[in-house]
Design a protein around this motif. Structure first.
Motif, short mmCIF file in Angstrom:
data_model
loop_
_atom_site.label_atom_id
_atom_site.label_comp_id
_atom_site.label_asym_id
_atom_site.label_seq_id
_atom_site.Cartn_x
_atom_site.Cartn_y
_atom_site.Cartn_z
N UNK A 91 0.17 -3.35 17.17
CA UNK A 91 0.29 -4.25 15.38
C UNK A 91 -0.43 -3.32 14.70
N UNK A 92 -0.69 -1.90 15.20
CA UNK A 92 -1.27 -0.84 14.96
C UNK A 92 0.43 -0.29 14.68
N UNK A 93 1.02 0.20 15.10
CA UNK A 93 2.26 0.21 14.77
C UNK A 93 2.95 -0.21 13.75
N UNK A 94 2.54 -1.85 13.62
CA UNK A 94 3.33 -2.46 12.75
C UNK A 94 2.82 -2.01 11.28
N UNK A 95 1.48 -1.78 11.48
CA UNK A 95 0.62 -1.77 10.13
C UNK A 95 0.81 0.36 9.44
N UNK A 96 1.05 0.94 10.55
CA UNK A 96 1.79 2.23 10.30
C UNK A 96 2.43 2.11 9.64
#
Length: 423
Positions: A91-96
């Motif tokens: 999720x954090x990677x997708x947000x980034x």
């Protein structure tokens, strides 16, 4: 009555009663043999279970909870390559990545808009840092750097090193007429007693009248020295004044620096003044004028050898800006014309006869802004027949190049050479 004695031992078998067995009780009696064997097995199994339950690691072939957690943590770290906490989940990677499923394409398209490292071409208004004037590296130069370099003393043609500094003002005495000045209340004339070119009034002056030079680039915080010679022999009131006017990049005035003047009734007097350009300065111009209710007879106020240079003290008069401007006259020498600063234009060329009779219309390389002044035309090759300019406009001349006998053309030019003057 007593209980059987139980021993923690695994019995390999359980005795089977036979029909011939006698009835016999007691610890070793046949009637108690089976019960004793089963009791021994039970005690043995009970001891084994208690030992197993009490052991620290009863199953060493299996991983403990702590060992399992270590392996799980190692596997996760290997997956995220020990990424920081803010980027260790999907999720954090997708947000980034901006939740962009086509991130690779987006980045490829964005990078395609960037200039290459090798021979880049920029558009708009690219900016670079302003280097020190003394910088002699391969660093990119901004317009501010160039202006500062000019103000610091970039040499124009003719500078005598160590004797004078370049004159940043074009046409400080009138050698090029009124070129380089936005007005000509003090016209450029040749002095009557051999003093060369100068600027002077040709009519009575009874009010403040100012001439302003064309602006030239000078940056902020530059020390400038303005110098020149002023003659007020025909002035009975007011002052003869020179100064420097400063402007920003939009040509809004920022004030005046370096004011120098003399009082009435003086012969040629050398004056100079120093000032520092204020913040925001992009251009400066020189003003020459009479102030404070002047009363001046014709040719009574004279300005000459006006000079702007860097530094806080004047040096010898120099013509660098004028020489640099003069050189630009010949920048288009491959074209058949020359434009002079005073507006005079010379044009020349060779044209082939175009068959319109004995009068041919020749289109000039460029149009005269004001009009044709004069010129000549000749036979383009034979040199034996007369030619003449019989008419002219701002854009054309009409050449007469044919010989007429008994109302018929007996000879026509094959080509013409022409030289014309206009303004």
């Amino acid at each position: 009555m007593a209980n059987l004695v139980e021993t923690a031992r695994w019995e390999d078998g359980v005795y089977q009663f036979e029909t011939s067995d006698p009835v016999m009780g007691g610890p070793d009696g046949v009637d108690n043999r089976q019960a004793k064997q089963l009791a021994n097995r039970t005690v043995y199994l009970k001891a084994q279970q208690e030992a197993h339950a009490g052991a620290v690691d009863p199953h060493p072939q299996y991983q403990t909870q702590a060992e399992t957690q270590v392996l799980i943590t190692a596997a996760i770290n290997a997956l995220v390559a020990a990424a920081p906490g803010a980027l260790d989940t999907l999720k954090e990677l997708a947000t980034a990545l901006g939740n962009d499923p086509n991130f690779a394409t987006t980045m490829t398209n964005a990078l395609a808009l960037k200039a290459p490292l090798d021979s880049p071409t920029f558009s708009g208004t690219p900016k670079v840092p302003t280097q020190a004037v003394t910088d002699n590296s391969l660093a990119a130069a901004s317009t501010a750097f160039v202006n500062a370099l000019v103000a610091a003393g970039v040499q124009s043609g003719g500078k005598v090193s160590g004797v004078n500094k370049p004159n940043l003002l074009f046409n400080g005495s009138g050698e090029f007429g009124n070129a380089g000045w936005q007005s000509s209340n003090y016209s450029a004339i040749r002095g009557s007693v051999g003093e060369g070119y100068l600027f002077s009034n040709t009519a009575n002056i009874n009010s403040t009248i100012v001439d302003v030079s064309s602006p030239f680039a000078v940056g902020p915080n530059v020390v400038l020295n303005l110098s020149g010679e002023i003659d007020t022999h025909g002035m009975t009131a007011g002052h003869g004044v020179i100064d420097i006017q400063c402007y920003d990049a939009s040509m809004a005035g920022l004030g005046t620096i370096a004011t120098a003047y003399i009082t009435p009734g003086k012969a040629y007097t050398f004056v100079s003044a120093t000032g520092t350009t204020p913040a925001g300065t992009a251009y400066v111009s020189v003003r020459r004028y009479a102030d404070t209710g002047p009363v001046i007879t014709p040719f009574g106020l004279i300005f000459r050898r006006l000079k702007v240079e860097t530094g806080n003290a004047p040096s010898l008069f120099s013509h660098e800006a004028s020489i640099a401007a003069l050189a630009s006259l010949f920048a288009n020498a491959q074209n058949p014309y020359i434009k002079f600063p005073n507006g005079l234009i010379l044009q020349w060329g060779v044209i082939t006869y175009i068959g319109t009779g004995y009068n041919d219309i020749i289109t000039l390389p460029i149009a005269f802004p004001n009009g044709f002044l004069g010129g000549s035309i000749s036979d383009g090759g034979n040199g034996i027949h007369s030619c003449a300019i019989v008419a002219a406009t701002k854009t054309t001349i009409t050449a007469c190049g044919g010989l007429v006998v008994n109302n018929a053309i007996s000879y026509q030019q094959t080509s013409y050479r022409y030289f014309v003057v206009g303004c």
